[in-house]
Design a protein around this motif. Sequence first.
Motif, PDB file in Angstrom:
ATOM      1  N   GLU A 188       0.840  -1.206   0.000  1.00 38.93           N
ATOM      2  CA  GLU A 188       0.000   0.000   0.000  1.00 38.93           C
ATOM      3  C   GLU A 188       0.874   1.256   0.000  1.00 38.93           C
ATOM      4  O   GLU A 188       0.577   2.231  -0.704  1.00 38.93           O
ATOM      5  CB  GLU A 188      -0.930  -0.015   1.209  1.00 38.93           C
ATOM      6  CG  GLU A 188      -1.908  -1.188   1.216  1.00 38.93           C
ATOM      7  CD  GLU A 188      -2.768  -1.192   2.461  1.00 38.93           C
ATOM      8  OE1 GLU A 188      -2.660  -0.252   3.283  1.00 38.93           O
ATOM      9  OE2 GLU A 188      -3.558  -2.143   2.624  1.00 38.93           O
ATOM     10  N   VAL A 189       1.940   1.237   0.787  1.00 35.19           N
ATOM     11  CA  VAL A 189       2.869   2.378   0.809  1.00 35.19           C
ATOM     12  C   VAL A 189       3.475   2.566  -0.575  1.00 35.19           C
ATOM     13  O   VAL A 189       3.579   3.700  -1.074  1.00 35.19           O
ATOM     14  CB  VAL A 189       3.979   2.158   1.856  1.00 35.19           C
ATOM     15  CG1 VAL A 189       4.979   3.323   1.825  1.00 35.19           C
ATOM     16  CG2 VAL A 189       3.391   2.007   3.251  1.00 35.19           C
ATOM     17  N   TYR A 190       3.869   1.463  -1.203  1.00 36.20           N
ATOM     18  CA  TYR A 190       4.460   1.547  -2.534  1.00 36.20           C
ATOM     19  C   TYR A 190       3.469   2.131  -3.537  1.00 36.20           C
ATOM     20  O   TYR A 190       3.827   3.029  -4.328  1.00 36.20           O
ATOM     21  CB  TYR A 190       4.911   0.163  -3.004  1.00 36.20           C
ATOM     22  CG  TYR A 190       5.578   0.186  -4.362  1.00 36.20           C
ATOM     23  CD1 TYR A 190       6.936   0.453  -4.480  1.00 36.20           C
ATOM     24  CD2 TYR A 190       4.843  -0.022  -5.523  1.00 36.20           C
ATOM     25  CE1 TYR A 190       7.554   0.516  -5.722  1.00 36.20           C
ATOM     26  CE2 TYR A 190       5.440   0.037  -6.774  1.00 36.20           C
ATOM     27  CZ  TYR A 190       6.797   0.296  -6.861  1.00 36.20           C
ATOM     28  OH  TYR A 190       7.395   0.373  -8.096  1.00 36.20           O
ATOM     29  N   PRO A 242      10.610   9.830  -0.482  1.00 32.33           N
ATOM     30  CA  PRO A 242      10.745  10.282  -1.869  1.00 32.33           C
ATOM     31  C   PRO A 242      11.687  11.481  -1.981  1.00 32.33           C
ATOM     32  O   PRO A 242      11.773  12.285  -1.059  1.00 32.33           O
ATOM     33  CB  PRO A 242       9.320  10.669  -2.266  1.00 32.33           C
ATOM     34  CG  PRO A 242       8.436   9.923  -1.328  1.00 32.33           C
ATOM     35  CD  PRO A 242       9.204   9.887  -0.036  1.00 32.33           C
ATOM     36  N   GLN A 243      12.358  11.577  -3.090  1.00 31.67           N
ATOM     37  CA  GLN A 243      13.337  12.642  -3.276  1.00 31.67           C
ATOM     38  C   GLN A 243      12.678  14.000  -3.140  1.00 31.67           C
ATOM     39  O   GLN A 243      11.647  14.281  -3.740  1.00 31.67           O
ATOM     40  CB  GLN A 243      14.002  12.528  -4.637  1.00 31.67           C
ATOM     41  CG  GLN A 243      15.162  13.490  -4.815  1.00 31.67           C
ATOM     42  CD  GLN A 243      15.725  13.456  -6.210  1.00 31.67           C
ATOM     43  OE1 GLN A 243      15.058  13.017  -7.132  1.00 31.67           O
ATOM     44  NE2 GLN A 243      16.952  13.914  -6.368  1.00 31.67           N
ATOM     45  N   GLY A 244      13.290  14.858  -2.324  1.00 30.76           N
ATOM     46  CA  GLY A 244      12.713  16.168  -2.057  1.00 30.76           C
ATOM     47  C   GLY A 244      11.712  16.149  -0.922  1.00 30.76           C
ATOM     48  O   GLY A 244      11.277  17.196  -0.456  1.00 30.76           O
ATOM     49  N   MET A 245      11.336  14.938  -0.463  1.00 29.62           N
ATOM     50  CA  MET A 245      10.405  14.788   0.662  1.00 29.62           C
ATOM     51  C   MET A 245      11.009  13.818   1.676  1.00 29.62           C
ATOM     52  O   MET A 245      10.320  12.995   2.271  1.00 29.62           O
ATOM     53  CB  MET A 245       9.050  14.289   0.166  1.00 29.62           C
ATOM     54  CG  MET A 245       8.369  15.216  -0.817  1.00 29.62           C
ATOM     55  SD  MET A 245       6.883  14.496  -1.554  1.00 29.62           S
ATOM     56  CE  MET A 245       5.856  14.239  -0.108  1.00 29.62           C
ATOM     57  N   GLN A 253       6.363   2.925   7.850  1.00 31.42           N
ATOM     58  CA  GLN A 253       6.173   2.887   6.396  1.00 31.42           C
ATOM     59  C   GLN A 253       7.462   2.524   5.675  1.00 31.42           C
ATOM     60  O   GLN A 253       7.441   1.770   4.698  1.00 31.42           O
ATOM     61  CB  GLN A 253       5.656   4.236   5.904  1.00 31.42           C
ATOM     62  CG  GLN A 253       4.201   4.518   6.234  1.00 31.42           C
ATOM     63  CD  GLN A 253       3.786   5.905   5.798  1.00 31.42           C
ATOM     64  OE1 GLN A 253       4.500   6.891   6.035  1.00 31.42           O
ATOM     65  NE2 GLN A 253       2.641   6.004   5.144  1.00 31.42           N
ATOM     66  N   ALA A 254       8.582   3.077   6.147  1.00 31.16           N
ATOM     67  CA  ALA A 254       9.860   2.776   5.501  1.00 31.16           C
ATOM     68  C   ALA A 254      10.190   1.286   5.618  1.00 31.16           C
ATOM     69  O   ALA A 254      10.624   0.658   4.645  1.00 31.16           O
ATOM     70  CB  ALA A 254      10.969   3.628   6.116  1.00 31.16           C
ATOM     71  N   TRP A 255      10.006   0.721   6.791  1.00 31.76           N
ATOM     72  CA  TRP A 255      10.263  -0.715   6.974  1.00 31.76           C
ATOM     73  C   TRP A 255       9.302  -1.548   6.119  1.00 31.76           C
ATOM     74  O   TRP A 255       9.714  -2.530   5.486  1.00 31.76           O
ATOM     75  CB  TRP A 255      10.103  -1.089   8.441  1.00 31.76           C
ATOM     76  CG  TRP A 255      11.287  -0.791   9.298  1.00 31.76           C
ATOM     77  CD1 TRP A 255      11.474   0.300  10.095  1.00 31.76           C
ATOM     78  CD2 TRP A 255      12.449  -1.609   9.462  1.00 31.76           C
ATOM     79  NE1 TRP A 255      12.683   0.226  10.740  1.00 31.76           N
ATOM     80  CE2 TRP A 255      13.305  -0.934  10.377  1.00 31.76           C
ATOM     81  CE3 TRP A 255      12.858  -2.824   8.935  1.00 31.76           C
ATOM     82  CZ2 TRP A 255      14.540  -1.446  10.775  1.00 31.76           C
ATOM     83  CZ3 TRP A 255      14.086  -3.353   9.336  1.00 31.76           C
ATOM     84  CH2 TRP A 255      14.910  -2.670  10.229  1.00 31.76           C
ATOM     85  N   ALA A 259      10.237  -4.019   2.997  1.00 31.01           N
ATOM     86  CA  ALA A 259       9.886  -5.439   3.027  1.00 31.01           C
ATOM     87  C   ALA A 259       9.148  -5.838   1.749  1.00 31.01           C
ATOM     88  O   ALA A 259       9.376  -6.928   1.204  1.00 31.01           O
ATOM     89  CB  ALA A 259       9.029  -5.744   4.252  1.00 31.01           C
ATOM     90  N   PHE A 260       8.285  -4.964   1.260  1.00 28.43           N
ATOM     91  CA  PHE A 260       7.561  -5.259   0.018  1.00 28.43           C
ATOM     92  C   PHE A 260       8.513  -5.333  -1.166  1.00 28.43           C
ATOM     93  O   PHE A 260       8.479  -6.289  -1.953  1.00 28.43           O
ATOM     94  CB  PHE A 260       6.501  -4.192  -0.226  1.00 28.43           C
ATOM     95  CG  PHE A 260       5.844  -4.289  -1.577  1.00 28.43           C
ATOM     96  CD1 PHE A 260       4.993  -5.337  -1.883  1.00 28.43           C
ATOM     97  CD2 PHE A 260       6.103  -3.337  -2.562  1.00 28.43           C
ATOM     98  CE1 PHE A 260       4.403  -5.443  -3.144  1.00 28.43           C
ATOM     99  CE2 PHE A 260       5.523  -3.430  -3.818  1.00 28.43           C
ATOM    100  CZ  PHE A 260       4.667  -4.485  -4.101  1.00 28.43           C
ATOM    101  N   ILE A 261       9.381  -4.351  -1.308  1.00 26.15           N
ATOM    102  CA  ILE A 261      10.312  -4.319  -2.438  1.00 26.15           C
ATOM    103  C   ILE A 261      11.244  -5.531  -2.407  1.00 26.15           C
ATOM    104  O   ILE A 261      11.511  -6.153  -3.443  1.00 26.15           O
ATOM    105  CB  ILE A 261      11.123  -3.005  -2.410  1.00 26.15           C
ATOM    106  CG1 ILE A 261      10.205  -1.820  -2.724  1.00 26.15           C
ATOM    107  CG2 ILE A 261      12.292  -3.052  -3.399  1.00 26.15           C
ATOM    108  CD1 ILE A 261      10.835  -0.465  -2.463  1.00 26.15           C
ATOM    109  N   ASP A 262      11.717  -5.880  -1.223  1.00 25.83           N
ATOM    110  CA  ASP A 262      12.673  -6.985  -1.104  1.00 25.83           C
ATOM    111  C   ASP A 262      11.998  -8.342  -0.937  1.00 25.83           C
ATOM    112  O   ASP A 262      12.654  -9.333  -0.584  1.00 25.83           O
ATOM    113  CB  ASP A 262      13.649  -6.713   0.038  1.00 25.83           C
ATOM    114  CG  ASP A 262      14.710  -5.694  -0.359  1.00 25.83           C
ATOM    115  OD1 ASP A 262      14.884  -5.455  -1.572  1.00 25.83           O
ATOM    116  OD2 ASP A 262      15.364  -5.127   0.538  1.00 25.83           O
TER     117      ASP A 262
END
Length: 315
Positions: A188-190, A242-245, A253-255, A259-262
């Motif tokens: 969902e974050v992605y 995100p870049q600039g943010m 959310q970062a974790w 986890a989703f990407i990896d």
Amino acid sequence: MKVSPILAGGIGVVIGAGLALLARPTTAPPPMPLPEPALVEAQVFAPPRAADAPAGPWGDAVRLGERIIMETGTAAAAHVGNDLACRNCHLDAGSKAGAAPLWAAFPNFPAYRTKNDAINSFQKRAQDCFLYSMNGVPPALGSDTLNAIEAYAAYMAKGLPLGESPAGRSFPAIEAPPLPFDAGRGAEVYAENCAACHGEEGAGQVLGDMVYPPLWGARSYNWGAGMATINKAAAFIRANMPQGMENSLSVQQAWDVAAFIDSQHRPQDPRFKGSVAATRKAHHDNEFSRYGLEVAGRKLGDPDQSPPFGASAGR
């Protein structure tokens, strides 16, 4: 062509103070918030620009090193097996604090690395970036390519003490997530923060004059890369995307998005030992690697389902 680093880009915000001249507040204004740690680190050291390197062979090598970092797929094409460039992790041409800056790494080599249980020179460390992150064939030690990258890093590190880690090295430490990281929440974050640039399937895309790299699949980093471990990916994402943010995503959310990407398929680990189980035991037997685990009915790293390692992957 402008080029975006790994994950979605953003827009910097500048807040004017002109209205403060029109009226004097009747109550004391609230205190200004302290800057995030990553932003403090970004002000610690300002490396020199490659464009200012002196004329002659040394300066030429420095400028070539910068070009290789920025345009790896063309400046070092024989050693790249995917659609990434060094600048996707080493942001701002390897100069940004908190984004694995080259100037902060250089004074700390030679160094022992647990990854290969050996003392590594700076060039050996760069070889591993080509092998894992670029999914390619590393340049030879002492080659023009590695000499140029080392010259560029050394030039930027001028004035830093040897053997000490300056503020801004690697990625800022990230706190443990309040809840166990979860790839389902990460999806969902992605979708909300990354897919518009990197694509719904993580394959990257070109939008106008911006190039967004793939985050998984045949043209991304392989299972041996540092970014294929959730803790390292989470630290990078939290501090830089995100870049600039930067720091706009919560720690959770970062974790979760890491986890989703990896938890997606990507090229095989070049250290493959003949079976997924043996490779996981040797190189991935920790809570931050999904290699060898069942995800959505698929075993990650399975040779029958994973793109092969090397420069031919996805071509």
